[in-house]
Scaffold this active site. Structure first.
Site, PDB file in Angstrom:
ATOM      1  N   ARG A 200     -11.821  11.746  -6.945  1.00  0.00           N
ATOM      2  CA  ARG A 200     -10.839  12.561  -7.020  1.00  0.00           C
ATOM      3  C   ARG A 200      -9.653  12.209  -7.942  1.00  0.00           C
ATOM      4  O   ARG A 200      -9.104  11.345  -7.717  1.00  0.00           O
ATOM      5  CB  ARG A 200     -10.296  12.677  -5.501  1.00  0.00           C
ATOM      6  CG  ARG A 200      -8.912  13.725  -5.374  1.00  0.00           C
ATOM      7  CD  ARG A 200      -8.812  13.888  -3.932  1.00  0.00           C
ATOM      8  NE  ARG A 200      -8.168  12.592  -3.111  1.00  0.00           N
ATOM      9  CZ  ARG A 200      -7.526  12.897  -1.933  1.00  0.00           C
ATOM     10  NH1 ARG A 200      -7.576  13.988  -1.339  1.00  0.00           N
ATOM     11  NH2 ARG A 200      -7.426  11.789  -1.186  1.00  0.00           N
TER      12      ARG A 200
ATOM     13  N   ASP B 299      -1.647   7.869   3.797  1.00  0.00           N
ATOM     14  CA  ASP B 299      -1.782   8.051   2.339  1.00  0.00           C
ATOM     15  C   ASP B 299      -0.676   9.010   1.782  1.00  0.00           C
ATOM     16  O   ASP B 299       0.238   8.943   2.855  1.00  0.00           O
ATOM     17  CB  ASP B 299      -3.346   8.590   1.670  1.00  0.00           C
ATOM     18  CG  ASP B 299      -3.342   9.913   2.048  1.00  0.00           C
ATOM     19  OD1 ASP B 299      -2.634  10.836   2.679  1.00  0.00           O
ATOM     20  OD2 ASP B 299      -4.492  10.607   1.725  1.00  0.00           O
TER      21      ASP B 299
END
Length: 540
Positions: free
Chosen positions: A169, A453
């Site tokens: 990603r 996150d």
């Protein structure tokens, strides 16, 4: 073959890193420079379009499926390309940053896929950006090992057939990489991450029986998916691999993308691998886009917004139906729990919640789901094994029973829950703790037994902002005001100081994190992304 011309990219304000020359080769940098030259202007246009669309939502407080793409949705004949063998069974995916220890543990975890994250689980220090790439190269060449300096424990890769398939990603379109510039201008972080990874590893992955596979974050429209598709076409020609080798899974983690799922798959149809339901960023996007839409768009505490909330059910069921209609994988959301080594009762309750969540996703037709810790892999695996058995996926479940109207996706007031004072306190606690770690270069952080996150911090600060600007009154009679947020933040900062001790407090970035959280939570001019002002303060 002649040597490549010197790259027009400049590395600026970056301390030399061990072995960085293996990543920052002239040939790799020349490729990134060409990506930048060809595609950054279109990226800039699409970022401007985001702002225009947000202004339109502010005027109308609504969204709808696009009339101009109705023919794509109505055409039942098109499908995405068949999944390659390495991505056909995705029943459990583990996520995490690309530090050396995590790289080995994730590949060894027993999950079918590892989302190797340069985005929300990674603070973009130059060290993380460059050495993360090096760790993946070392993993593919089986030259990676790690010994923990504190415990002395050594880590090494299992046999190749036992390793997870990597889906990488890159950063979202909005972020720049300040350490790589072209004629004085930073190169988009997405092109740096994608470009370095693809250039070094595309052929290597093919040779391993896999391929260059990507998760695309923060996508807001099918036009952004089209840009990625153009990049993939160019990149495959550039390095001389067959068209269609790249596969991309798009995170449907913005409210606008939820209205364009079919169009996103259509734009990427030769390279599409599926869609994923990303929960926290999705809620953040709802707040961001409808922040001036009045009381009916006010979200309650984030922990009260479960995946069974009516508007979240609409989103996930539409995603499954859309994916399966077009032959794509539907991947479920994150189980963020981090097992406690000290509290068996905490684990028991959490494991039951994880099982229920994964049972629901498997029952709804998802083909796989995310976990944040290796100990959760067997739990999620059991949920999907029970439904899939020996089948690699359940794309044959078309979910034609699902019917979602445009209004269902933004029916926030269908949830019978309200913001609470404890919710405010939790948002402040988690926000400060996460931002402090991020400013030290850590993007994936265990807080209160959850792996958090950047999306976590985004929903935390967005809820504080929304509750204050919507004039929310909590159950204890206190109104959400800037003064209350400052008071709670001061109390939390003092509590952290008492908890960790003066020495650790002084050595950390706690006051800086406190100030930044309040800045993005209280500023009248709502920042599009917390990571933009945070990146200005990130050292390294």
């Amino acid at each position: 073959m002649s040597a490549p011309a010197p790259s027009p990219l400049a590395v600026v304000d970056a301390e030399p890193l061990p072995r960085q020359e293996e990543v920052l080769t002239e040939a790799a940098l020349a490729f990134v420079a060409e990506l930048h030259r060809r595609f950054t202007p279109r990226r800039d246009e699409l970022l401007a379009r985001r702002a225009e669309r947000r202004a339109e939502i502010a005027r109308t407080s609504t969204l709808d499926f696009l009339p101009e793409t109705a023919a794509i949705r109505a055409d039942d004949s098109w499908k995405v390309a068949p999944a390659p063998a390495a991505l056909n069974d995705r029943r459990v995916e583990i996520t995490g940053p690309t530090d050396r220890k995590m790289t080995i543990n994730a590949l060894n975890s027993g999950a079918r896929v590892w989302l190797a994250d340069f985005e929300d689980a990674s603070a973009p220090t130059w060290e993380n950006v460059v050495l993360g790439q090096l760790n993946l190269i070392d993993a593919y060449t089986r030259s990676i090992d790690f010994t923990d300096p504190r415990s002395g424990k050594s880590y090494a890769l299992k046999p190749a057939e036992e390793l997870a398939t990597v889906v990488m990603r890159p950063r979202g379109w909005h972020l720049e990489e300040r350490h790589l510039t072209f004629e004085g201008r930073p190169v988009p972080g997405a092109l740096v991450d994608f470009g370095l990874y693809f250039f070094h590893n595309a052929q290597r992955l093919i040779d391993l029986g896999k391929g260059p596979y990507f998760y695309l974050p923060k996508t807001e429209s099918h036009l952004e998916a089209r840009l990625w598709n153009e990049i993939f076409v160019f990149a495959q020609d550039y390095v001389g691999i067959p068209q269609g080798t790249v596969r991309a899974t798009v995170l449907i983690e913005t409210i606008t993308a939820a209205y364009e799922m079919e169009e996103i798959l259509y734009e990427l149809r030769d390279h599409a691998a599926g869609l994923n339901a990303g929960r926290w960023d999705y809620l953040f996007s709802i707040v961001k886009n409808f922040r001036d839409g009045g009381a009916k768009f006010v979200l309650p505490d984030r922990n009260a917004v479960t995946m069974t909330a009516p508007f979240m059910r609409a989103y996930t069921e539409l995603l499954v139906r859309t994916c399966h209609k077009r032959g794509a994988h539907a991947i479920g959301g994150m189980a963020a729990f981090i097992p406690s080594r000290k509290d068996a009762e905490v684990n028991k309750v959490a494991f039951e919640k994880v099982k229920a969540d994964k049972d629901r996703e498997a029952g709804d037709g998802f083909d796989g789901s995310w976990v944040a810790h290796p100990d959760l892999v067997p739990i999620a695996m059991a949920s999907f094994d029970a439904v899939l058995g020996e089948k690699p996926n359940q794309k044959d479940r078309l979910r034609e029973d699902v019917s979602v109207a445009a209004g269902d996706l933004i029916a926030i007031d269908s949830l019978d829950a309200k913001p609470t004072y404890d919710g405010l306190r939790n948002a402040v606690q988690v926000g400060i703790r996460y931002i402090e770690a991020w400013l030290r270069g850590l993007g994936a952080v265990a807080i209160f037994n959850l792996m958090e996150d950047a999306a976590t911090a985004e929903i935390s600060r967005s809820q504080i902002w929304q509750w204050i600007n919507a004039g929310v009154v909590f159950e204890n009679g206190e109104a959400a005001t800037p003064e209350l947020a400052r008071k709670v933040a001061a109390e939390e900062l003092a509590a952290i100081r008492a908890e960790i001790g003066e020495e650790a407090f002084t050595a950390g970035k706690w006051q800086q994190a406190h100030d930044l959280l309040l800045h993005v939570s209280l500023d009248a001019d709502y920042a599009d992304f917390l990571t933009l002002p945070a990146y200005e303060q990130l050292v390294g």
